[in-house]
Scaffold this motif. Structure first.
Motif, short mmCIF file in Angstrom:
data_model
loop_
_atom_site.label_atom_id
_atom_site.label_comp_id
_atom_site.label_asym_id
_atom_site.label_seq_id
_atom_site.Cartn_x
_atom_site.Cartn_y
_atom_site.Cartn_z
N LYS A 101 6.73 -4.99 -18.80
CA LYS A 101 8.05 -5.51 -18.45
C LYS A 101 9.09 -4.40 -18.41
CE LYS A 101 7.17 -10.07 -20.47
NZ LYS A 101 7.62 -11.08 -21.45
N ASP A 102 8.84 -3.30 -19.11
CA ASP A 102 9.82 -2.22 -19.17
C ASP A 102 9.69 -1.23 -18.02
OD1 ASP A 102 10.76 -3.33 -21.52
OD2 ASP A 102 9.39 -2.15 -22.77
N ALA A 103 8.58 -1.28 -17.29
CA ALA A 103 8.37 -0.32 -16.20
C ALA A 103 9.27 -0.66 -15.02
CB ALA A 103 6.91 -0.33 -15.77
N LYS A 104 10.04 0.31 -14.58
CA LYS A 104 10.94 0.12 -13.45
C LYS A 104 10.33 0.74 -12.21
CE LYS A 104 15.14 0.28 -16.30
NZ LYS A 104 16.43 0.98 -16.52
N TYR A 105 10.43 0.02 -11.12
CA TYR A 105 9.92 0.51 -9.84
C TYR A 105 10.92 1.46 -9.19
CZ TYR A 105 7.97 0.32 -5.09
OH TYR A 105 7.43 0.65 -3.87
N TYR A 106 12.21 1.14 -9.27
CA TYR A 106 13.27 1.98 -8.72
C TYR A 106 13.95 2.73 -9.86
CZ TYR A 106 12.64 -1.32 -4.88
OH TYR A 106 12.11 -2.10 -3.89
N LEU A 107 14.02 4.04 -9.73
CA LEU A 107 14.67 4.87 -10.75
C LEU A 107 16.09 5.25 -10.35
CD1 LEU A 107 11.71 7.25 -11.73
CD2 LEU A 107 12.43 5.12 -12.83
N LYS A 108 16.25 5.76 -9.15
CA LYS A 108 17.57 6.15 -8.66
C LYS A 108 17.61 5.98 -7.15
CE LYS A 108 18.63 9.60 -12.25
NZ LYS A 108 18.96 11.03 -12.51
N ALA A 109 18.81 5.84 -6.62
CA ALA A 109 18.98 5.71 -5.18
C ALA A 109 20.30 6.34 -4.78
CB ALA A 109 18.94 4.25 -4.75
N TYR A 110 20.29 7.00 -3.64
CA TYR A 110 21.49 7.69 -3.14
C TYR A 110 21.62 7.46 -1.65
CZ TYR A 110 21.38 10.17 -7.60
OH TYR A 110 21.36 10.48 -8.93
N LEU A 111 22.86 7.51 -1.19
CA LEU A 111 23.18 7.38 0.23
C LEU A 111 23.99 8.60 0.64
CD1 LEU A 111 22.46 5.04 2.16
CD2 LEU A 111 24.81 4.24 1.93
N THR A 112 23.65 9.16 1.79
CA THR A 112 24.34 10.36 2.26
C THR A 112 24.28 10.41 3.78
OG1 THR A 112 24.49 12.77 2.05
CG2 THR A 112 22.29 11.82 2.11
#
Length: 316
Positions: A277-288
């Motif tokens: 349950k603690d595992a995240k699929y998305y860590l960070k995201a950026y737009l540029t």
């Protein structure tokens, strides 16, 4: 006896001990024990507005510079061929996923058509048998720049045909012959691949050419589990870019592997995120953008298709 170098170092530290301490005390650095401060994140709509605002500002500066240098162009005898054509920057998204492509089943790769396309003109070539006259004619009418079989392969292998195309499609019966130029196409990402829907039977080649020319975006994780993809142009409306981002994120969510995870989990066990349950699929995201000086962090709650705040505003 001490060397001259050591003596010089002793003199420096003995003369300026306070400055050495001060420089060590106030020196900024990042380590595991002293991580950098977290960058601010914004809802995907606000991040998109910030990127588009920067695009418009740079566009205005380029036009102003062009007009300012008009006198200099005339003095140098430079003829202007029509009005000024400003750059149409590409809006790009970067996703840091909790996957390790080196592990089996965690390398994510694919392609999808965006609702409003990518805004980029795509040159497509098709590899099909030379005797398939109907397929060759249909592919050319659909927008393929070059269509052929063994003769086209020979032209590429001898270097007679420049590699100025963006996509390569092929029928399944041409794949054995394409091994001859796999070392030419492969490093450039032009080798037809079933995962990218660039291998199609003859009766689907026309639809495949139209889909690629209309704006088929390809994505894949790099060695660090990061995906970079263009989701449109600066000339697109915010609604068009939002639709493209929504479709892109839905495809990334559908490609989520059953088991994923970088490094080690707590307890010393390696990898794995299945059933956790603690595992995240998305860590960070950026737009540029392609000409932007920096990137804008995105609140993952507004970018995760499984979140109730997907493509909206999350509470602070």
């Amino acid at each position: 006896m001490l060397s001259n170098t050591v003596l010089r170092q002793i003199r420096v530290f003995s003369i300026r001990p306070s400055s050495a301490i001060a420089s060590c005390t106030f020196r900024s650095y990042v380590s595991r024990a002293h991580p950098s401060a977290s960058n601010p994140v914004f809802p995907v709509g606000d991040a998109l507005s910030t990127v588009l605002q920067g695009i418009q500002e740079r566009k205005g500066l380029r036009e102003e510079k062009w007009e300012k240098n008009s006198t200099a162009r005339v003095s140098k005898g430079i003829k202007e061929e029509g009005p000024y054509r400003n750059q149409d920057e590409t809006v790009e998204i970067a996703l840091n996923l909790n996957v390790d492509p080196r592990k089996p089943g965690q390398a994510i790769r694919g392609s999808l058509p965006l609702p409003h396309g990518t805004g980029k003109k795509v040159n497509v070539i098709v590899f099909t048998p030379d005797d398939a006259a109907d397929t060759i004619e249909a592919a050319k009418k659909a927008g393929a720049t070059h269509v052929g079989g063994s003769s086209l392969i020979e032209s590429i292998s001898r270097g007679e045909m420049p590699l100025n195309f963006d996509r390569a499609l092929a029928t399944p019966d041409m794949m054995p012959q394409l091994s001859k130029i796999s070392r030419i196409l492969g490093p450039r990402g032009l080798m037809p691949n079933a995962k990218l829907d660039t291998i199609q039977p003859a009766d689907r080649i026309v639809d495949a050419v139209k889909a690629q020319a209309a704006g088929m975006v390809q994505y894949r994780t790099d060695k660090n589990g990061i995906i970079h993809a263009g989701v449109g142009k600066g000339s697109f409306t915010p609604e068009q870019l939002s639709d493209n981002i929504r479709e892109f994120m839905t495809a990334i969510q559908s490609a989520k592997p059953e088991s994923y995870g970088k490094g080690k989990k707590k307890g010393g066990k390696k990898g794995g995120g299945k059933g956790s349950k603690d595992a995240k699929y998305y860590l960070k995201a950026y737009l540029t953008s392609s000409q932007g000086k920096g990137s804008v962090g995105i609140d993952l709650r507004t970018l995760d298709p499984t979140s109730s705040y997907f493509m909206s505003v999350a509470p602070s």
